[in-house]
Design an enzyme around this catalytic site. Structure first.
Site, PDB file in Angstrom:
ATOM      1  N   THR A 241      16.484  57.755  20.220  1.00 21.29           N
ATOM      2  CA  THR A 241      16.716  58.017  18.800  1.00 21.29           C
ATOM      3  C   THR A 241      18.097  57.581  18.346  1.00 21.29           C
ATOM      4  OG1 THR A 241      17.557  60.243  19.202  1.00 21.29           O
ATOM      5  CG2 THR A 241      15.172  60.024  18.889  1.00 21.29           C
TER       6      THR A 241
ATOM      7  N   SER B  57      27.119  67.070  28.849  1.00 18.12           N
ATOM      8  CA  SER B  57      26.827  68.146  29.797  1.00 18.12           C
ATOM      9  C   SER B  57      25.935  67.713  30.947  1.00 18.12           C
ATOM     10  CB  SER B  57      26.148  69.308  29.066  1.00 18.12           C
ATOM     11  OG  SER B  57      24.883  68.888  28.549  1.00 18.12           O
TER      12      SER B  57
ATOM     13  N   LYS C  67      22.670  66.672  30.154  1.00 21.19           N
ATOM     14  CA  LYS C  67      21.307  66.988  29.711  1.00 21.19           C
ATOM     15  C   LYS C  67      20.364  65.789  29.816  1.00 21.19           C
ATOM     16  CE  LYS C  67      22.555  66.648  24.799  1.00 21.19           C
ATOM     17  NZ  LYS C  67      23.964  66.310  25.035  1.00 21.19           N
ATOM     18  N   SER C  68      20.812  64.599  29.447  1.00 22.24           N
ATOM     19  CA  SER C  68      19.938  63.418  29.536  1.00 22.24           C
ATOM     20  C   SER C  68      19.597  63.107  30.982  1.00 22.24           C
ATOM     21  CB  SER C  68      20.591  62.200  28.889  1.00 22.24           C
ATOM     22  OG  SER C  68      20.746  62.399  27.502  1.00 22.24           O
TER      23      SER C  68
ATOM     24  N   HIS D 150      23.349  54.586  29.542  1.00 24.15           N
ATOM     25  CA  HIS D 150      22.057  55.283  29.577  1.00 24.15           C
ATOM     26  C   HIS D 150      20.957  54.327  30.031  1.00 24.15           C
ATOM     27  CE1 HIS D 150      22.207  59.393  27.663  1.00 24.15           C
ATOM     28  NE2 HIS D 150      23.470  58.996  27.505  1.00 24.15           N
TER      29      HIS D 150
END
Length: 174
Positions: A35, A11, A13-14, A52
């Site tokens: 995590t 979505s 979010k990160s 990421h």
């Protein structure tokens, strides 16, 4: 200041969480607590992790741990981002054998919530919002859905800012 960023899979979010911590701590060192578990031999997973990592500024320090409370307590001066609570909760449920009795995971959850309450610096926490779909078919799926919902509510209560990211659009909830 504490911010909880919720959202579904892929979505944004990160990415939104990264924007928030950058706004709160521009050009400052940031501790990024990852995590995500290692998944040897899973190249698609490795590519997701690399994407990421490449998106983050070089001056951010990545810490990989499942002991979030201890890591938050280790250094309370750094602007910090946790990504994400869903993977962390799944690991805690695995470690506690809590897939059939989710109350077994309550101790690490309580420690995390307490650490978030104590944390004095900028803190952004990314988490999945999983309770908006169908009821999972399996008991373990329902246990995870229920526990992440309770954890998200407990963390949201302690955060000054809560954002839901839907289709890449951040919606301010608090």
């Amino acid at each position: 200041m504490r911010c909880l960023v919720l959202g579904g899979a892929r979505s944004g979010k990160s990415g939104h969480g990264e924007q928030v911590i950058n706004e709160w701590a521009p050009r400052q060192p940031v501790r990024y607590i990852a995590t995500a578990p290692d998944r040897p031999g899973d190249e698609e997973w490795a590519e997701r992790v690399r994407a990421h990592q490449q998106r983050r500024p070089a001056h951010w320090k990545t810490v990989r741990t499942d002991d979030l409370a201890a890591e938050l307590d280790r250094d309370t001066s750094l602007p910090t981002m946790i990504d994400d609570l869903g993977m962390w909760l799944a690991a805690m449920m695995d470690q506690a054998g809590a897939w059939t009795d989710s109350s077994r995971a309550s101790a690490p959850v309580d420690r995390l919530v307490d650490a978030v309450v104590r944390y004095p610096g900028p803190l952004v926490i990314v988490t999945p919002e999983v309770g908006m779909g169908i009821v999972p078919e399996t008991r373990s799926g329902r246990a995870f859905r229920d526990e992440i919902g309770v954890l998200n509510a407990r963390i949201a209560e302690e955060c000054e800012k809560v954002v839901l990211v839907v289709a890449g659009i951040p919606l301010s909830l608090k």
